[in-house]
Design an enzyme around this catalytic site. Sequence first.
Site, PDB file in Angstrom:
ATOM      1  N   GLU A 258      10.971  -2.386   9.008  1.00  0.00           N
ATOM      2  CA  GLU A 258       9.528  -2.598   8.939  1.00  0.00           C
ATOM      3  C   GLU A 258       9.244  -3.968   8.337  1.00  0.00           C
ATOM      4  O   GLU A 258       9.220  -4.113   7.107  1.00  0.00           O
ATOM      5  CB  GLU A 258       8.876  -1.532   8.050  1.00  0.00           C
TER       6      GLU A 258
ATOM      7  N   ASN B 257       3.853   8.263   8.600  1.00  0.00           N
ATOM      8  CA  ASN B 257       3.789   8.093   7.156  1.00  0.00           C
ATOM      9  C   ASN B 257       2.316   8.141   6.769  1.00  0.00           C
ATOM     10  O   ASN B 257       1.564   7.214   7.063  1.00  0.00           O
ATOM     11  CB  ASN B 257       4.419   6.736   6.789  1.00  0.00           C
TER      12      ASN B 257
ATOM     13  N   GLY C   1       0.354  -2.418   8.431  1.00  0.00           N
ATOM     14  CA  GLY C   1      -1.077  -2.258   8.160  1.00  0.00           C
ATOM     15  C   GLY C   1      -1.902  -3.501   8.460  1.00  0.00           C
ATOM     16  O   GLY C   1      -3.058  -3.591   8.076  1.00  0.00           O
TER      17      GLY C   1
ATOM     18  N   LYS D 132       1.017   8.092   3.836  1.00  0.00           N
ATOM     19  CA  LYS D 132       0.693   7.325   2.628  1.00  0.00           C
ATOM     20  C   LYS D 132      -0.234   8.137   1.696  1.00  0.00           C
ATOM     21  O   LYS D 132      -0.123   9.358   1.654  1.00  0.00           O
ATOM     22  CB  LYS D 132       0.084   5.973   3.027  1.00  0.00           C
TER      23      LYS D 132
ATOM     24  N   HIS E 286      10.295   2.359   1.006  1.00  0.00           N
ATOM     25  CA  HIS E 286       9.198   1.773   1.777  1.00  0.00           C
ATOM     26  C   HIS E 286       8.713   0.496   1.074  1.00  0.00           C
ATOM     27  O   HIS E 286       8.704   0.433  -0.153  1.00  0.00           O
ATOM     28  CB  HIS E 286       8.058   2.786   1.900  1.00  0.00           C
TER      29      HIS E 286
ATOM     30  N   GLU F  62       5.900  -0.647   0.432  1.00  0.00           N
ATOM     31  CA  GLU F  62       4.833  -0.469  -0.561  1.00  0.00           C
ATOM     32  C   GLU F  62       5.398   0.020  -1.888  1.00  0.00           C
ATOM     33  O   GLU F  62       4.897  -0.320  -2.950  1.00  0.00           O
ATOM     34  CB  GLU F  62       3.755   0.493  -0.011  1.00  0.00           C
TER      35      GLU F  62
ATOM     36  N   SER G 257       2.415  -1.532  12.357  1.00  0.00           N
ATOM     37  CA  SER G 257       1.326  -1.575  13.341  1.00  0.00           C
ATOM     38  C   SER G 257       1.707  -1.033  14.711  1.00  0.00           C
ATOM     39  O   SER G 257       1.294  -1.567  15.740  1.00  0.00           O
ATOM     40  CB  SER G 257       0.755  -2.992  13.460  1.00  0.00           C
TER      41      SER G 257
HETATM   42  P1  PGA Z   1       1.310   0.861   9.811  1.00  0.00           P
HETATM   43  O1  PGA Z   1       2.303   1.328   8.636  1.00  0.00           O
HETATM   44  O2  PGA Z   1       1.715   1.588  11.060  1.00  0.00           O
HETATM   45  O3  PGA Z   1      -0.059   1.253   9.330  1.00  0.00           O
HETATM   46  O4  PGA Z   1       1.476  -0.613   9.954  1.00  0.00           O
HETATM   47  C1  PGA Z   1       3.663   1.512   8.888  1.00  0.00           C
HETATM   48  C2  PGA Z   1       4.358   1.980   7.626  1.00  0.00           C
HETATM   49  O5  PGA Z   1       3.948   1.570   6.533  1.00  0.00           O
HETATM   50  O6  PGA Z   1       5.316   2.756   7.679  1.00  0.00           O
END
Ligand code: PGA
Length: 252
Positions: free
Chosen positions: A168, A10, A174, A12, A96, A98, A214
């Site tokens: 997730e 992803n 993140g 982003k 997601h 976010e 992560s």
């Molecule tokens: P990350 O993000 O691997 O940077 O923790 C995962 C995601 O948001 O899908």
Amino acid sequence: MNRRPFIAGNWKMYKTGPEAVQTATQLAGLCSNIKNTEVMIAPTNLSLPLVAQALKNTDVKVGAQNLYFEKQGAFTGEVSADMIKAAGAEYTLIGHSERRQYFGETDESVCQKIKASLGAGLKPVFCIGETKEQREQGNTYFVLDKQVSDGLKGLGLGELSDLVLAYEPVWAIGTGLTAGIEQVEKVHKHLRSLLEKLFSSDLADRTRILYGGSVKPENVKDLMGIEDVDGALVGGASLDAEKFINIIKYNE
Ligand code: PGA
């Protein structure tokens, strides 16, 4: 049941079109001898057609990060499932955290988006996860159950064969914090039995459930070793092709 491992990146809101094409092309080169694992990257909608074009005839698939559920109309700034499909995507992330956190997505809009993607022939990667507070209050399963059942409300068994679920935990995205192996194990097992309860044991058995939060080269092998983990949704560590390939080749 043999579920094909699925590693998705992803991207982003990172990378301009030329930057996305460059990383995607580099990644496709590194993936040329990957056989069993399915690989997908989700660039921004602006880069998506360029990346899809660059990845034509390669083993790397393309997904969108979001879409709007209406077919077309006066919805300034939005992009429909048909438009994303026509741009060359095979997958789309939906819900997601976010999107839920910063853009007001609800289980209801997530459900509409899943329906719109399936209707356009896009395979949804349906993201769910609890926040730190929800976990601390002991509400993890309650939250996940509601996200899954409301997100898939009104969908029939026959429509869900292309569904991918992504667990997730919001507190692991993140942050560098990964859920413990035992936590992931428990949640994934729970989600598979939830799919069985809501739909059928066959669908539960076939549906790939990814872990995200992560994921990095150092922890992917342990995560992928968990019985009900069928893949990974990777944010930060997917932005660099050399790093991402070490996640994709977790078994080597
Ligand atoms: P990350 O993000 O691997 O940077 O923790 C995962 C995601 O948001 O899908």
